[in-house]
Design a protein around this motif. Structure first.
Motif, PDB file in Angstrom:
ATOM      1  N   LEU A 175       0.887  -1.231   0.125  1.00  0.00           N
ATOM      2  CA  LEU A 175      -0.173   0.073   0.018  1.00  0.00           C
ATOM      3  C   LEU A 175       0.917   1.271  -0.091  1.00  0.00           C
ATOM      4  CD1 LEU A 175      -1.209  -2.131   2.623  1.00  0.00           C
ATOM      5  CD2 LEU A 175      -3.249  -1.019   1.771  1.00  0.00           C
ATOM      6  N   ALA A 231      -3.192   5.144   4.772  1.00  0.00           N
ATOM      7  CA  ALA A 231      -2.651   4.116   4.335  1.00  0.00           C
ATOM      8  C   ALA A 231      -2.654   3.082   5.317  1.00  0.00           C
ATOM      9  CB  ALA A 231      -1.416   4.100   3.666  1.00  0.00           C
ATOM     10  N   SER A 268      -5.794   1.246   5.832  1.00  0.00           N
ATOM     11  CA  SER A 268      -6.110   0.335   4.747  1.00  0.00           C
ATOM     12  C   SER A 268      -5.174  -1.077   4.984  1.00  0.00           C
ATOM     13  CB  SER A 268      -5.665   0.743   3.326  1.00  0.00           C
ATOM     14  OG  SER A 268      -6.600   1.975   2.935  1.00  0.00           O
ATOM     15  N   ALA A 297      -6.642  -4.623   5.693  1.00  0.00           N
ATOM     16  CA  ALA A 297      -6.030  -5.862   4.757  1.00  0.00           C
ATOM     17  C   ALA A 297      -5.605  -7.073   5.626  1.00  0.00           C
ATOM     18  CB  ALA A 297      -4.998  -5.145   3.718  1.00  0.00           C
ATOM     19  N   ALA A 305      -2.461  -1.343  -3.472  1.00  0.00           N
ATOM     20  CA  ALA A 305      -3.575  -0.550  -3.181  1.00  0.00           C
ATOM     21  C   ALA A 305      -2.868   0.954  -3.325  1.00  0.00           C
ATOM     22  CB  ALA A 305      -4.087  -0.847  -1.853  1.00  0.00           C
ATOM     23  N   MET A 348      -4.983   6.244  -1.081  1.00  0.00           N
ATOM     24  CA  MET A 348      -5.563   6.512   0.086  1.00  0.00           C
ATOM     25  C   MET A 348      -4.266   7.505   0.709  1.00  0.00           C
ATOM     26  SD  MET A 348      -5.977   3.192  -0.867  1.00  0.00           S
ATOM     27  CE  MET A 348      -4.654   2.344   0.028  1.00  0.00           C
ATOM     28  N   ASP A 374      -7.847   4.223  -5.601  1.00  0.00           N
ATOM     29  CA  ASP A 374      -8.880   4.827  -4.812  1.00  0.00           C
ATOM     30  C   ASP A 374      -8.386   6.416  -4.474  1.00  0.00           C
ATOM     31  OD1 ASP A 374     -10.975   5.204  -2.914  1.00  0.00           O
ATOM     32  OD2 ASP A 374      -9.537   4.813  -1.518  1.00  0.00           O
ATOM     33  N   ASP A 417     -11.048   4.097   3.301  1.00  0.00           N
ATOM     34  CA  ASP A 417      -9.696   3.409   3.320  1.00  0.00           C
ATOM     35  C   ASP A 417      -9.865   2.201   3.756  1.00  0.00           C
ATOM     36  OD1 ASP A 417      -8.365   5.968   2.837  1.00  0.00           O
ATOM     37  OD2 ASP A 417      -8.902   6.591   4.809  1.00  0.00           O
ATOM     38  N   VAL A 418     -10.797   1.567   4.681  1.00  0.00           N
ATOM     39  CA  VAL A 418     -11.018   0.325   5.383  1.00  0.00           C
ATOM     40  C   VAL A 418     -11.589  -0.371   4.063  1.00  0.00           C
ATOM     41  CG1 VAL A 418     -12.549  -1.229   6.551  1.00  0.00           C
ATOM     42  CG2 VAL A 418     -11.573   1.054   7.606  1.00  0.00           C
ATOM     43  N   SER A 446     -10.860   0.145   0.804  1.00  0.00           N
ATOM     44  CA  SER A 446      -9.729  -0.259   0.009  1.00  0.00           C
ATOM     45  C   SER A 446      -8.978  -1.371   0.437  1.00  0.00           C
ATOM     46  CB  SER A 446      -9.074   0.948  -0.307  1.00  0.00           C
ATOM     47  OG  SER A 446      -9.747   1.937  -1.183  1.00  0.00           O
ATOM     48  N   GLY A 447      -8.675  -1.345   1.682  1.00  0.00           N
ATOM     49  CA  GLY A 447      -7.821  -2.413   2.376  1.00  0.00           C
ATOM     50  C   GLY A 447      -8.623  -4.011   2.129  1.00  0.00           C
ATOM     51  N   SER A 479      -6.919  -6.772  -0.009  1.00  0.00           N
ATOM     52  CA  SER A 479      -6.707  -8.135   0.711  1.00  0.00           C
ATOM     53  C   SER A 479      -7.066  -9.217  -0.062  1.00  0.00           C
ATOM     54  CB  SER A 479      -7.319  -8.028   2.247  1.00  0.00           C
ATOM     55  OG  SER A 479      -6.984  -9.251   2.895  1.00  0.00           O
TER      56      SER A 479
END
Length: 466
Positions: free
Chosen positions: A235, A244, A247, A251, A287, A290, A315, A412-413, A415-416, A420
């Protein structure tokens, strides 16, 4: 997962042409579906006020009144005299069983809106606006027949809207239920069958409504494993490093074996997150965006992000970058996750078309289709009250989110979570759908106040979904 349609008139017509059903039979089933709910939830002799329009939606409401007559205190208010043949016939039947037609709207235990159906094309007139406002002021449980009055056939709001506690969809789900602007007016949606099962009623579609039961978690069943079996997500950690970090935590919580923050300067992180000034050699997904800002030189982005074919989530800040958006034309697993403001910026860069947020929100489905036609290899996740996920010609709607997610860090969560799954080897569409479902259901499971959830709470709840 349920099918969603642009309209249901063609499905009704198939009932007439292929199954030999009549308009009368379909209307009786529509009324019976609402009757069943009222009988299950309200005791006999409860009061029911039905506001009926002049067309077939009004006919459904009038038929409902007849079915309840005798057991319930039914009052029928005619917004206008019936015009359609079926509405006229239903009014004749209702009067035959002694239903009271009233001139004034008084409160009742159940308030039924059967004024306009989903075919509304014009602005509401002053009398209809006054009627809707009066119905909304009443305290009874509010039921919408087909769709709340004030929502047009495309799902946009005309002046005012009846605020339903429950909407009865006649035959099948329609796209107009799922634009963001109507979510506070639709309430719970229940589908009424119209003389045949939904399997026989439904036609072909490329649009689907996601449900809780559709979620597939990255559960671990094999016992002889090591962290490398579950992927390594990298990330990019930019100007706003917290994004980040959030995220990366998400992940790890969602099952990835390793997570590395790609940095230029060391940042404070939990000990289970690694840091590197370059992309780790064993990275299996990336990723980016973020909290990115303009922290990295374009040459660095070229080398570590653009010039490889690893699966990627794009993102936030990355959606404003022409360089990073060039990735969308590559043959790799790609998920982009814009909110509306980010989408219009991205769309301007990609297509040259300038649109406003209002134009996007009123035509969300049309714009995600345009995007997916232009970039068929990319999975688009357009955030909103009803998240839309689009890939090629298919659209998936996630209606399960809540306003608890309206807080910095929720994206951000997400995207993580998606990154993942990509790192663990899942395809882009699967990752977007299940990351989105996990986010929404985790937010619903949070037991604190509606305003209190933090991204860390959300991550904790993800860890309890199994």
């Amino acid at each position: 997962m349920q099918k969603v349609f642009l309209e249901c008139n063609s499905l009704d017509k198939r009932c007439y042409d292929e199954y030999g059903l009549s308009e009368d039979i379909l209307m009786e089933h529509a009324a019976s579906g609402m009757e069943e709910y009222i009988r299950e939830n309200f005791s006999k002799h409860s009061s029911v006020l039905i506001a009926a329009g002049s067309g077939n939606n009004g006919g459904d409401g009038i038929a409902l009144g007849r079915l309840l007559a005798g057991d319930y205190n039914v009052r029928l208010f005619l917004h206008k005299e019936p015009v359609s043949d079926m509405a006229k016939l239903q009014l004749k039947r209702a009067k035959a069983v002694g239903i009271e037609v009233v001139k004034e709207l008084q409160d009742a235990d159940v308030i039924v809106d059967a004024v306009f159906g989903s075919g509304l094309k014009r602005e509401l007139d002053a009398n209809t606006i006054a009627l809707v406002n009066r119905l909304n002021s009443l305290s009874g449980v509010k039921i919408a027949c087909d769709i709340p009055t004030g929502i047009d056939r495309k799902g946009n709001i005309k002046n005012v809207v009846f605020r339903a506690d429950i909407t009865f969809a006649m035959g099948a789900l329609k796209k107009s239920y799922f634009l963001d602007g109507v979510k506070d007016f639709i309430g719970e949606i229940r589908v009424v069958t119209l003389g045949v099962s939904r399997q026989l009623y439904d036609g072909e579609t490329t649009m689907y409504l996601l449900e809780e039961s559709d979620m597939v978690l990255p559960s671990r069943k094999a016992q002889s494993t090591h962290k490398g079996n579950f992927g390594h997500v990298a990330l990019l950690c930019g100007e706003k490093e917290g994004a980040a970090v959030i995220s990366a935590k998400a992940a790890m919580r969602f099952g990835v074996g390793l997570a590395t923050l790609v940095i230029q300067d060391k940042v404070y992180t939990p000990p289970y997150l690694m840091q590197s000034t370059s992309l780790p050699a064993n990275t299996t997904a990336i990723a980016v965006g973020m909290g990115l800002g303009t922290f990295f030189e374009e040459s660095f982005l070229d080398k570590h992000v653009v010039s490889n074919l690893l699966p990627i989530v794009i993102d936030a800040d990355a959606l404003y970058s022409k360089k990073l958006l060039s990735i969308l034309s590559q043959a790799r697993k790609i998920v982009v996750t814009p909110h509306p403001k980010e989408f219009i910026s991205m769309w301007r860069i990609l297509s040259g078309e300038n649109i406003t947020i209002d134009e996007l929100q009123e035509n969300r489905f049309e714009y995600v289709k345009k995007f997916s036609l232009k970039f068929p290899n990319v999975v688009l996740l357009l955030k909103g009250a009803n998240t839309i996920i689009s890939h090629k010609d298919e659209i998936y709607i996630n209606p399960l989110g809540s306003s608890r997610l309206s807080k910095g860090g929720s994206g951000d969560v997400l995207s993580g979570l998606i990154a993942s799954l990509l790192a663990q080897g899942y395809d882009a569409l699967f990752s977007a759908i299940n990351g989105s479902l996990a986010l929404a259901l985790a937010s619903r499971n949070f037991l604190g106040s509606s305003y209190a959830m933090l991204p860390t709470d959300l991550i904790d709840e993800v860890g309890k979904l199994e």
